[in-house]
Design a protein around this motif. Structure first.
Motif, PDB file in Angstrom:
ATOM      1  N   ARG A 189      42.566  27.000  51.910  1.00  0.00           N
ATOM      2  CA  ARG A 189      43.604  27.982  52.208  1.00  0.00           C
ATOM      3  C   ARG A 189      43.615  29.084  51.156  1.00  0.00           C
ATOM      4  NH1 ARG A 189      49.113  25.866  54.764  1.00  0.00           N
ATOM      5  NH2 ARG A 189      49.008  28.046  55.409  1.00  0.00           N
ATOM      6  N   LYS A 190      43.898  30.297  51.609  1.00  0.00           N
ATOM      7  CA  LYS A 190      43.881  31.460  50.729  1.00  0.00           C
ATOM      8  C   LYS A 190      45.250  32.127  50.709  1.00  0.00           C
ATOM      9  CE  LYS A 190      39.295  31.267  50.227  1.00  0.00           C
ATOM     10  NZ  LYS A 190      38.993  30.115  51.090  1.00  0.00           N
ATOM     11  N   MET A 191      45.452  33.017  49.737  1.00  0.00           N
ATOM     12  CA  MET A 191      46.626  33.879  49.737  1.00  0.00           C
ATOM     13  C   MET A 191      46.602  34.685  51.030  1.00  0.00           C
ATOM     14  SD  MET A 191      48.513  33.804  46.807  1.00  0.00           S
ATOM     15  CE  MET A 191      49.173  35.442  46.483  1.00  0.00           C
ATOM     16  N   LEU A 192      47.702  34.718  51.756  1.00  0.00           N
ATOM     17  CA  LEU A 192      47.710  35.322  53.084  1.00  0.00           C
ATOM     18  C   LEU A 192      47.269  36.778  53.079  1.00  0.00           C
ATOM     19  CD1 LEU A 192      50.981  33.879  54.678  1.00  0.00           C
ATOM     20  CD2 LEU A 192      48.615  33.295  55.213  1.00  0.00           C
ATOM     21  N   ARG A 193      47.721  37.541  52.090  1.00  0.00           N
ATOM     22  CA  ARG A 193      47.365  38.961  52.037  1.00  0.00           C
ATOM     23  C   ARG A 193      46.547  39.314  50.808  1.00  0.00           C
ATOM     24  NH1 ARG A 193      52.761  37.741  54.424  1.00  0.00           N
ATOM     25  NH2 ARG A 193      52.593  38.567  56.526  1.00  0.00           N
ATOM     26  N   GLY A 194      46.005  38.311  50.131  1.00  0.00           N
ATOM     27  CA  GLY A 194      45.206  38.571  48.951  1.00  0.00           C
ATOM     28  C   GLY A 194      46.060  39.019  47.773  1.00  0.00           C
ATOM     29  N   ILE A 195      45.393  39.511  46.733  1.00  0.00           N
ATOM     30  CA  ILE A 195      46.059  40.021  45.531  1.00  0.00           C
ATOM     31  C   ILE A 195      45.522  41.411  45.235  1.00  0.00           C
ATOM     32  CG2 ILE A 195      46.494  39.694  43.073  1.00  0.00           C
ATOM     33  CD1 ILE A 195      46.049  36.690  43.495  1.00  0.00           C
ATOM     34  N   LEU A 196      46.391  42.411  45.308  1.00  0.00           N
ATOM     35  CA  LEU A 196      45.989  43.771  44.942  1.00  0.00           C
ATOM     36  C   LEU A 196      46.087  43.880  43.423  1.00  0.00           C
ATOM     37  CD1 LEU A 196      46.736  47.073  46.671  1.00  0.00           C
ATOM     38  CD2 LEU A 196      47.234  46.894  44.233  1.00  0.00           C
ATOM     39  N   ASP A 197      45.042  44.387  42.794  1.00  0.00           N
ATOM     40  CA  ASP A 197      44.996  44.426  41.329  1.00  0.00           C
ATOM     41  C   ASP A 197      44.194  45.651  40.887  1.00  0.00           C
ATOM     42  OD1 ASP A 197      44.801  44.001  38.633  1.00  0.00           O
ATOM     43  OD2 ASP A 197      44.047  41.959  38.770  1.00  0.00           O
ATOM     44  N   VAL A 198      44.902  46.705  40.506  1.00  0.00           N
ATOM     45  CA  VAL A 198      44.267  47.971  40.140  1.00  0.00           C
ATOM     46  C   VAL A 198      44.789  48.430  38.787  1.00  0.00           C
ATOM     47  CG1 VAL A 198      44.060  50.419  40.725  1.00  0.00           C
ATOM     48  CG2 VAL A 198      43.875  48.695  42.523  1.00  0.00           C
ATOM     49  N   THR A 199      43.911  48.932  37.942  1.00  0.00           N
ATOM     50  CA  THR A 199      44.303  49.528  36.674  1.00  0.00           C
ATOM     51  C   THR A 199      44.090  51.029  36.770  1.00  0.00           C
ATOM     52  OG1 THR A 199      43.685  47.554  35.426  1.00  0.00           O
ATOM     53  CG2 THR A 199      43.908  49.604  34.185  1.00  0.00           C
ATOM     54  N   ILE A 200      45.137  51.805  36.515  1.00  0.00           N
ATOM     55  CA  ILE A 200      45.021  53.255  36.591  1.00  0.00           C
ATOM     56  C   ILE A 200      44.825  53.827  35.194  1.00  0.00           C
ATOM     57  CG2 ILE A 200      46.377  53.404  38.705  1.00  0.00           C
ATOM     58  CD1 ILE A 200      48.725  54.377  36.996  1.00  0.00           C
ATOM     59  N   ALA A 201      44.091  54.933  35.136  1.00  0.00           N
ATOM     60  CA  ALA A 201      43.765  55.583  33.865  1.00  0.00           C
ATOM     61  C   ALA A 201      44.439  56.939  33.793  1.00  0.00           C
ATOM     62  CB  ALA A 201      42.253  55.740  33.743  1.00  0.00           C
ATOM     63  N   LEU A 202      45.248  57.150  32.766  1.00  0.00           N
ATOM     64  CA  LEU A 202      45.939  58.420  32.572  1.00  0.00           C
ATOM     65  C   LEU A 202      45.123  59.337  31.671  1.00  0.00           C
ATOM     66  CD1 LEU A 202      48.186  56.556  33.668  1.00  0.00           C
ATOM     67  CD2 LEU A 202      49.795  57.807  32.235  1.00  0.00           C
ATOM     68  N   PRO A 203      45.329  60.654  31.768  1.00  0.00           N
ATOM     69  CA  PRO A 203      44.561  61.592  30.944  1.00  0.00           C
ATOM     70  C   PRO A 203      44.722  61.358  29.444  1.00  0.00           C
ATOM     71  CG  PRO A 203      45.676  62.748  32.719  1.00  0.00           C
ATOM     72  CD  PRO A 203      46.192  61.345  32.736  1.00  0.00           C
ATOM     73  N   ASP A 204      45.883  60.816  29.022  1.00  0.00           N
ATOM     74  CA  ASP A 204      46.107  60.568  27.595  1.00  0.00           C
ATOM     75  C   ASP A 204      45.576  59.217  27.147  1.00  0.00           C
ATOM     76  OD1 ASP A 204      47.875  58.813  28.713  1.00  0.00           O
ATOM     77  OD2 ASP A 204      49.679  59.736  27.898  1.00  0.00           O
ATOM     78  N   GLU A 205      44.737  58.587  27.982  1.00  0.00           N
ATOM     79  CA  GLU A 205      44.060  57.317  27.702  1.00  0.00           C
ATOM     80  C   GLU A 205      44.970  56.097  27.837  1.00  0.00           C
ATOM     81  OE1 GLU A 205      42.020  57.506  23.979  1.00  0.00           O
ATOM     82  OE2 GLU A 205      40.601  59.022  24.684  1.00  0.00           O
ATOM     83  N   VAL A 240      49.746  45.156  39.948  1.00  0.00           N
ATOM     84  CA  VAL A 240      49.395  43.997  40.779  1.00  0.00           C
ATOM     85  C   VAL A 240      50.406  43.890  41.918  1.00  0.00           C
ATOM     86  CG1 VAL A 240      49.097  41.493  40.824  1.00  0.00           C
ATOM     87  CG2 VAL A 240      48.405  42.794  38.793  1.00  0.00           C
ATOM     88  N   GLY A 241      49.907  43.748  43.138  1.00  0.00           N
ATOM     89  CA  GLY A 241      50.785  43.673  44.308  1.00  0.00           C
ATOM     90  C   GLY A 241      50.547  42.420  45.130  1.00  0.00           C
ATOM     91  N   ALA A 242      51.625  41.919  45.757  1.00  0.00           N
ATOM     92  CA  ALA A 242      51.512  40.730  46.599  1.00  0.00           C
ATOM     93  C   ALA A 242      52.540  40.790  47.723  1.00  0.00           C
ATOM     94  CB  ALA A 242      51.725  39.461  45.768  1.00  0.00           C
ATOM     95  N   HIS A 243      52.279  40.035  48.776  1.00  0.00           N
ATOM     96  CA  HIS A 243      53.202  39.933  49.909  1.00  0.00           C
ATOM     97  C   HIS A 243      53.171  38.476  50.360  1.00  0.00           C
ATOM     98  CE1 HIS A 243      54.419  41.354  54.240  1.00  0.00           C
ATOM     99  NE2 HIS A 243      55.372  40.681  53.626  1.00  0.00           N
ATOM    100  N   LEU A 244      54.202  37.721  49.995  1.00  0.00           N
ATOM    101  CA  LEU A 244      54.218  36.294  50.281  1.00  0.00           C
ATOM    102  C   LEU A 244      54.632  36.007  51.722  1.00  0.00           C
ATOM    103  CD1 LEU A 244      55.727  34.757  47.018  1.00  0.00           C
ATOM    104  CD2 LEU A 244      53.424  35.627  47.477  1.00  0.00           C
ATOM    105  N   LYS A 245      54.401  34.758  52.126  1.00  0.00           N
ATOM    106  CA  LYS A 245      54.683  34.302  53.490  1.00  0.00           C
ATOM    107  C   LYS A 245      56.113  34.645  53.906  1.00  0.00           C
ATOM    108  CE  LYS A 245      54.082  31.798  57.279  1.00  0.00           C
ATOM    109  NZ  LYS A 245      55.161  32.408  58.074  1.00  0.00           N
ATOM    110  N   VAL A 264      54.102  44.070  38.212  1.00  0.00           N
ATOM    111  CA  VAL A 264      53.809  43.261  39.405  1.00  0.00           C
ATOM    112  C   VAL A 264      54.869  43.575  40.448  1.00  0.00           C
ATOM    113  CG1 VAL A 264      53.463  40.940  40.302  1.00  0.00           C
ATOM    114  CG2 VAL A 264      52.858  41.454  37.929  1.00  0.00           C
ATOM    115  N   TYR A 265      54.430  44.028  41.613  1.00  0.00           N
ATOM    116  CA  TYR A 265      55.388  44.365  42.669  1.00  0.00           C
ATOM    117  C   TYR A 265      55.083  43.541  43.914  1.00  0.00           C
ATOM    118  CZ  TYR A 265      51.988  46.981  45.516  1.00  0.00           C
ATOM    119  OH  TYR A 265      50.925  47.323  46.314  1.00  0.00           O
ATOM    120  N   GLY A 266      56.084  43.395  44.771  1.00  0.00           N
ATOM    121  CA  GLY A 266      55.816  42.683  46.013  1.00  0.00           C
ATOM    122  C   GLY A 266      57.033  42.474  46.876  1.00  0.00           C
ATOM    123  N   ASP A 267      56.750  42.137  48.119  1.00  0.00           N
ATOM    124  CA  ASP A 267      57.763  41.629  49.039  1.00  0.00           C
ATOM    125  C   ASP A 267      57.605  40.122  48.965  1.00  0.00           C
ATOM    126  OD1 ASP A 267      59.303  40.705  51.091  1.00  0.00           O
ATOM    127  OD2 ASP A 267      58.346  41.882  52.671  1.00  0.00           O
TER     128      ASP A 267
END
Length: 345
Positions: A186-202, A208-213, A252-255
């Motif tokens: 069994r897997k996480m129903l909607r997976g795990i969103l995981d992105v690192t953003i880079a700002l101009p000032d370094e 990280v985002g999730a949506h549980l059952k 970490v955000y999510g419904d």
């Protein structure tokens, strides 16, 4: 052969049989142990969401060990469950018929986001590539241009996680098929969103985002159990990554389909270790209300949409973190959920 010699012979034969049985028992136990505990570690992904390496193999790169710049100008982040944002022509990923969201509702979604004018938007229940392109176009017409976008979509699930950003992605470690804690298949129903953003000032912010059952279904107890298992899975996932990049600010955000005091979220807040504990932000609307979803059928209000930050992000944001809930009139037409925002530093 004397009776004593016959006795010794019988004893040796019995000993050989006993050794064989013990050896067989050891082999059986080894096979059981290998089957139960010898599973491969959960894996991370490339930008395309394909599993490539176990977490333990993703050691920090040299640049990950360099301290980030101190807090700078605030960067507004908004999370929003856009309630089945499907558009015509999108390929269905499940056996259910996904009805396109009305143009009026999609316009309202864009109005809600534009009201907060965030630099980064974490999306829940976005349909797919066509849907996020549709939303980007509507936001662009309102003066908000998101050059960077990503949708994490799983087969069998039409509702996906997504992200829009005015800043480039330093990395995308999102995982489509992440195994549930203690499960083989069994897997996480909607997976795990995981992105690192880079700002101009370094500066770097990891999102990280999730949506549980959901709570919708015939077996409420099974749904509760699955949400708890998904929350624990996410806690262990975050634990692994935070050990590798302990200096990186994380939100970490999510419904979660559970409220702040429900047991399923306790493991997230507590963390697998003291260093990976999370703090919940507490945004309210212009009237001081904190609910994020309203069920018309039962006339019930819930706080299911929530944002958490790690200790690094909490220190950067300060004790009185700037955050809120968008409650403009268009929000009622846009979604059954409300949008939450905060300012990252």
């Amino acid at each position: 052969m004397t009776k004593r010699q016959q006795g010794w012979k019988r004893s040796f034969a019995l000993l050989r049989r006993t050794d064989s049985l013990l050896l067989l028992l050891v082999l059986v136990l080894a096979l059981v142990f290998s089957w139960r505990y010898g599973e491969s570690e959960p894996s991370v992904s490339t930008e395309q969401g394909e599993a490539v390496l176990p977490l333990s193999a993703n050691l920090p790169e040299q640049e990950d060990l360099v301290p980030l710049p101190p807090s700078g100008e605030p960067v507004r982040f908004l999370m929003y469950n856009v309630q089945n944002y499907f558009v015509a022509g999108e390929k269905s990923r499940s056996k259910f018929i996904s009805k396109p969201k009305s143009k009026k509702s999609r316009e309202a979604v864009a109005d809600v986001i534009a009201c907060a004018a965030p630099a980064v938007v974490g999306l829940v229940e976005i349909g797919g590539e066509r849907a996020i392109a549709d939303l980007r176009e509507r936001l662009s017409a309102r003066g908000l241009h998101y050059e960077h976008a990503f949708v994490l979509a799983r087969e069998g699930e039409d509702r996906a996680l997504g992200i829009l950003s005015m800043f480039p992605f330093a990395s995308n470690d999102s995982v489509r098929d992440y195994p549930l804690y203690g499960q083989r298949r069994r897997k996480m129903l909607r997976g795990i969103l995981d992105v690192t953003i880079a700002l101009p000032d370094e500066r770097r912010f990891r999102i990280v985002g999730a949506h549980l059952k959901s709570r919708v279904g015939h077996d409420a107890a099974a749904a509760d159990h699955l949400r708890a298992r998904e929350a624990r899975t996410l806690a262990f996932y975050l634990h692994e990554w935070m050990k590798l990049r302990p200096h990186l600010p994380v939100i970490v955000y999510g419904d979660w389909n559970d409220g702040p005091d429900d047991a399923s979220l306790g493991v997230l807040k507590q963390g697998v270790s003291a260093g990976t504990a999370l703090s919940r932000l507490a945004p309210v609307d212009s009237r001081g209300h904190d609910w994020t979803i309203y069920y018309k059928a039962g006339r019930e209000y819930f706080v299911f949409d929530q944002m958490f930050v790690n200790k690094v992000m909490q220190r950067r944001m300060g004790r009185k973190s700037a955050c809120g809930i968008v409650d403009i009139p268009a929000a009622e037409m846009a979604s059954d959920h409300r949008a939450l925002w905060c300012e990252l530093r």
